[in-house]
Design a protein around this motif. Structure first.
Motif, PDB file in Angstrom:
ATOM      1  N   PHE A 327       0.727  -1.416  -0.111  1.00 15.49           N
ATOM      2  CA  PHE A 327      -0.362   0.402  -0.131  1.00 15.49           C
ATOM      3  C   PHE A 327       0.815   1.388  -0.259  1.00 15.49           C
ATOM      4  O   PHE A 327       0.604   2.767  -0.754  1.00 15.49           O
ATOM      5  N   ALA A 328       2.230   1.338   0.641  1.00 11.55           N
ATOM      6  CA  ALA A 328       2.863   2.472   0.324  1.00 11.55           C
ATOM      7  C   ALA A 328       3.424   2.507  -0.526  1.00 11.55           C
ATOM      8  O   ALA A 328       4.123   4.428  -1.350  1.00 11.55           O
ATOM      9  N   GLU A 329       3.715   1.579  -1.784  1.00 11.04           N
ATOM     10  CA  GLU A 329       4.153   1.619  -2.663  1.00 11.04           C
ATOM     11  C   GLU A 329       3.208   2.076  -4.106  1.00 11.04           C
ATOM     12  O   GLU A 329       3.290   2.549  -4.657  1.00 11.04           O
ATOM     13  N   ALA A 330       1.970   2.198  -3.218  1.00  9.66           N
ATOM     14  CA  ALA A 330       1.085   2.145  -4.549  1.00  9.66           C
ATOM     15  C   ALA A 330       0.880   3.875  -4.630  1.00  9.66           C
ATOM     16  O   ALA A 330       1.782   4.664  -4.378  1.00  9.66           O
ATOM     17  N   VAL A 331       0.837   3.863  -5.890  1.00 14.19           N
ATOM     18  CA  VAL A 331       0.899   5.550  -7.025  1.00 14.19           C
ATOM     19  C   VAL A 331      -0.837   6.279  -6.491  1.00 14.19           C
ATOM     20  O   VAL A 331      -1.654   5.047  -6.884  1.00 14.19           O
ATOM     21  N   ALA A 332      -0.786   7.598  -6.206  1.00 21.09           N
ATOM     22  CA  ALA A 332      -1.933   8.287  -6.302  1.00 21.09           C
ATOM     23  C   ALA A 332      -1.189   9.265  -6.735  1.00 21.09           C
ATOM     24  O   ALA A 332      -0.334   9.954  -6.533  1.00 21.09           O
ATOM     25  N   LEU A 333      -2.669   9.771  -6.918  1.00 27.83           N
ATOM     26  CA  LEU A 333      -2.373  11.817  -7.233  1.00 27.83           C
ATOM     27  C   LEU A 333      -2.211  11.905  -5.482  1.00 27.83           C
ATOM     28  O   LEU A 333      -2.840  11.433  -5.039  1.00 27.83           O
ATOM     29  N   ARG A 334      -1.212  12.835  -5.548  1.00 30.39           N
ATOM     30  CA  ARG A 334      -1.153  13.654  -4.426  1.00 30.39           C
ATOM     31  C   ARG A 334      -2.025  14.937  -3.923  1.00 30.39           C
ATOM     32  O   ARG A 334      -2.976  15.365  -4.945  1.00 30.39           O
ATOM     33  N   GLY A 335      -2.911  14.311  -2.483  1.00 28.29           N
ATOM     34  CA  GLY A 335      -3.761  14.805  -2.094  1.00 28.29           C
ATOM     35  C   GLY A 335      -3.201  16.278  -1.357  1.00 28.29           C
ATOM     36  O   GLY A 335      -4.404  17.146  -0.974  1.00 28.29           O
ATOM     37  N   HIS A 336      -2.003  16.504  -0.982  1.00 32.88           N
ATOM     38  CA  HIS A 336      -1.395  17.876  -0.700  1.00 32.88           C
ATOM     39  C   HIS A 336       0.056  17.286  -0.343  1.00 32.88           C
ATOM     40  O   HIS A 336       0.422  16.578  -0.788  1.00 32.88           O
TER      41      HIS A 336
END
Length: 501
Positions: A327-336
């Motif tokens: 989960f820590a390595e999963a990529v997302a658009l930064r929320g902040h």
């Protein structure tokens, strides 16, 4: 009488008994409308024509309006579905009707907002009753849209204004000028008018040859219309972002940069945000279906995981909640943009982290929020942090007062708040200059030991995230941030808004 070609062409095309519009004369003479207007003003000065002016409003349908022309207005579709379901006899659940009417997304709210307003029925506690006497086939708004789509005109100004408020059309005002020949013009045409060869510009060749002494120059009329050209300029939001950067650089800060899409480790785990926190679900974040970021610093990952599981220090307890490296390595658009702060404070970005240090960024962030006048799916955040010994809330509050004073904002208010990653924490508020409402403009605090110790930071760090769009609201009085960027952006408002310095 001798006249330039353009003036003679306008005289020959115009009428003494009927006012003729400039656009029509332009078609007849093959001249540009601005050339006809210029010629007409010159002819008026010579007493050969009269010019009448009136303001005319035209309406252009939006893409949303064209969709409704094909599918029907949402409130009419809801009404027809309600009648089909027997809502004229007994109330029907709204959810059933929404599906039957084929309403999706914003159409649902639009239908609810206009259903009762138009007398189609009532909506109470999630149930709908329909008025059988209502006549959706004679809906004035639907009829007006159909008329405009067919090239007709609608004279009801209130109806047009209502459709514009619904973003179904855009009204444009323009000046219509009409030309009529005077008796003197008729007499001159009957007597015969010769063409005068005139020159509209002076060239170097004419000066050197002396030809300029023998030619007739066209007269310039500074009152004549010219085509309106809207030049490009930097968006007011970007101008404000640049100004915020200048202010922070002037306060001794250095700028950070980094990826918009990042590992959840940098976005949330380093911030001591538990992996089962509601803000880390798909309801609040934009996860990307791309390969994970696996080049995370292993020792830092271990320390962050330990802080989550066990806490730090003698009194630390951690969350005792699930923690998964995948989960820590999963990529997302930064929320902040705090993901940038974590990269810099960890030394991973190559920054000098010997105190004292000051860093900032003014960049976009992405959140799965509900759109409203103060929330967007993407917006700009003013991120900043100060690394130094013996920092206090007084230092943080003083920094904000100094920053906002540079924009003429001196009534900042503070309220204690809870964040998983800062303690103490507080929110910032300002007063909207037009409505007088209190507007939340940011969040801040001093990073907790659970954030700093895994990063290897032994000094204090105060940090914040401020909303650039909210700053814009306080500076310019905007009431809806969708007016300044996005698909509903009001271009005229942006063109006319004075840039504050």
């Amino acid at each position: 009488m001798r006249l330039p070609d353009s003036q003679l062409a306008v005289l020959e095309a115009a009428s003494a008994t009927e006012a003729t519009a400039v656009d029509r004369l332009a078609d007849t003479t093959d001249l540009k409308p601005e050339s006809v207007t210029r010629a007409a003003f010159d002819l008026r000065d010579d007493g050969l024509v009269t010019i009448t002016e009136r303001t005319e409003t035209t309406a252009d349908l939006t893409d949303e309006a064209h969709d409704y022309l094909a599918d029907g207005l949402p409130e009419i579709r809801l009404y027809r579905a309600a009648i089909d379901a027997g809502a004229d006899d007994e109330a029907v659940e709204l959810g059933q009707l929404i599906g039957a009417a084929g309403l999706e997304g914003p159409e649902v709210d639009i239908a609810l907002a206009n259903f009762a307003r138009k007398g189609y029925g009532q909506i109470d506690s999630g149930s709908v009753t329909a008025d059988l006497d209502a006549d959706p086939d004679s809906d004035p708004e639907a009829d007006a849209l159909a008329t405009l789509a067919d090239g007709g005109s609608v004279d009801d100004a209130d109806l047009l204004d209502q459709l514009e408020r619904r973003d179904l059309l855009v009204q444009h005002e323009h000046t219509v000028r009409e030309i009529t020949l005077t008796d003197d013009a008729v007499d001159a045409l009957m007597a015969g008018i010769e063409t005068a060869e005139t020159i509209d510009r002076l060239t170097p060749e004419m000066l050197t040859s002396g030809e300029w002494e023998d030619v007739e120059f066209s007269k310039y009329n500074v009152e004549a219309d010219a085509p309106e050209i809207e030049g490009g300029r930097k968006h007011i939001l970007r101008q404000t972002a640049d100004r915020a950067k200048d202010v922070l650089v002037g306060m001794g800060f250095q700028e950070m940069d980094g990826p918009h899409a990042d590992a959840d480790f940098w976005i949330n785990d380093c911030l001591f945000m538990p992996q089962d926190h509601p803000a880390r679900t798909h309801w609040d974040r934009f996860a990307l279906d791309v390969p994970p970021i696996q080049d995370l610093p292993d020792q830092l990952v271990d320390r962050v995981e330990s802080a989550h599981r066990e806490g730090v220090g003698d009194d630390g307890d951690g969350y005792h909640s699930p923690w998964d490296r995948d989960f820590a390595e999963a990529v997302a658009l930064r929320g902040h943009t705090t993901s940038l702060s974590m990269r810099y404070l960890s030394g991973f970005a190559g920054a000098d982290i010997e105190p004292p240090q000051r860093y900032f960024s003014v960049e976009k962030v992405y959140r799965n929020d509900t759109l409203d006048p103060t929330h967007l799916l993407e917006f700009f955040q003013i991120e900043g942090w100060v690394l130094a010994e013996d920092l206090s809330v007084r230092d943080l509050m003083g920094t904000f007062e100094e920053f906002y004073a540079q924009f003429g904002i001196t009534d900042i208010k503070f309220k204690p708040h809870y964040n998983p990653y800062t303690e103490p924490s507080f929110e910032l508020f300002g007063t909207h200059p037009t409505t007088g409402e209190i507007v939340e403009i940011g969040n801040s605090g001093l990073f907790r030991p659970e954030v700093l110790e895994p990063l290897g930071i032994e000094a204090d760090v105060m940090a914040w995230g401020l909303a650039l769009e909210r700053l814009l609201m306080l500076m310019y009085g905007f009431e809806d941030i969708r007016d300044v960027h996005g698909t509903l952006c009001d271009l005229e408002l942006l063109r006319e808004t004075e840039v504050l310095q």
